[in-house]
Design an enzyme around this catalytic site. Sequence first.
Site, PDB file in Angstrom:
ATOM      1  CB  THR A 256      -0.939  -0.015   1.228  1.00 22.40           C
ATOM      2  OG1 THR A 256      -1.802  -1.151   1.107  1.00 22.40           O
ATOM      3  CG2 THR A 256      -1.784   1.238   1.327  1.00 22.40           C
TER       4      THR A 256
ATOM      5  CB  THR B  51       0.660  -3.616   6.392  1.00 24.35           C
ATOM      6  OG1 THR B  51      -0.635  -3.587   5.771  1.00 24.35           O
ATOM      7  CG2 THR B  51       1.311  -2.254   6.324  1.00 24.35           C
TER       8      THR B  51
HETATM    9  N1  ASP Z   1      -3.108  -3.798   2.541  1.00 22.84           N
HETATM   10  C1  ASP Z   1      -1.779  -4.119   2.267  1.00 22.84           C
HETATM   11  C2  ASP Z   1      -0.803  -3.060   2.753  1.00 22.84           C
HETATM   12  O1  ASP Z   1      -1.094  -2.474   3.755  1.00 22.84           O
HETATM   13  C3  ASP Z   1      -1.493  -4.591   0.909  1.00 22.84           C
HETATM   14  C4  ASP Z   1      -0.221  -5.398   0.955  1.00 22.84           C
HETATM   15  O2  ASP Z   1       0.073  -6.008   1.974  1.00 22.84           O
HETATM   16  O3  ASP Z   1       0.490  -5.388  -0.033  1.00 22.84           O
HETATM   17  O4  ASP Z   1       0.194  -2.788   2.182  1.00 22.84           O
END
Ligand code: ASP
Length: 332
Positions: A14, A90
């Site tokens: 993200t 994340t």
């Molecule tokens: N929602 C995730 C992030 O916070 C997407 C990922 O892990 O690539 O990055």
Amino acid sequence: MDLPKLAIASLGGTVSMQAQAAGEGVVPTISGATLLASVPELTTQAHVTVETLGMLPSASLDFEFLWSVLCWANYQIEQGAVGIVITQGTDTLEETATFFDLLWDHDEPLVLTGAMRSATEAGADGPGNLLDACRVGLTKSSRQRGVQVVMNGQIHSAQAVRKTDSMALQAFSSPIVGPTGLLMEGCVHYLRPTLQRNVLPLPMQTTQKVALLQASLSADTLLLENILTLGYDGLVIAGFGAGHLSETWTASVDAIAKKIPVIIATRCGSGSTARSTYGFKGGEMDLIRRGASMAGFVCPRKARILLWLLIGCRRQDDLARYLKEDVWFQQP
Ligand code: ASP
């Protein structure tokens, strides 16, 4: 002035995402160099090198790729970097942190960070997290702390950190032990001293397969019964409560544990498995008798990384030692 060398790599996630067109959703497109440009004050504090090693959502990272990132980080340290910062998604941050920490054989800090809001969203947290991560990477008191995760003004140890909220800014926490440190007014404050670390030898093989299953009410045993014939080399089960299984799962585990290492963790999200409390069939005392190892405070996903690495360096016989609570959560 001779500024310290800091090496940054971006892998995607993200923090590197933005929408290509209205209504299409965000995807990773932002390079490490662009991320670095969002924190111009860094250039006065360090000589920074930055590389874009990936553009992946973190669900699609794999051990082979992480291995190449580790080699990159080792090389940066050889070249004189005082710290390493890696930005990534994340969703799997708690797992990559464990993977790197179990193999990070340097005093220099390796710091992981990401963002909960994409780059073009109002209140994007990526630049602030990156700057904080770099501050941690540059601070002398970060030495000998292994791999740490910096998010939302907090520093978490790789072994304790978990993503405990899917969308909130405060998505990361370290159940039971809390963060190892905080960032306040641009300064790093550690709340605990450094701990003794356990670094594994590098894996000699990477083809091993470790399954992770979760116990659930009235679940069938179809997958479990086929674990050995499917060729798995290890099994982790996120068990009920303090590390318990149903009677039917227990009967299947009995045969599996005679052939491959089996770890029973808790699916609760916080707390430890028990060792000597419950005596029923499928309780932890029964499972231990059948040859399973209890994960203690180690969460199921981290237990799987640990077992995968231990099998890779042919140390699976040392599993009990690596799962001992004090190895992961030592008292200062
Ligand atoms: N929602 C995730 C992030 O916070 C997407 C990922 O892990 O690539 O990055």
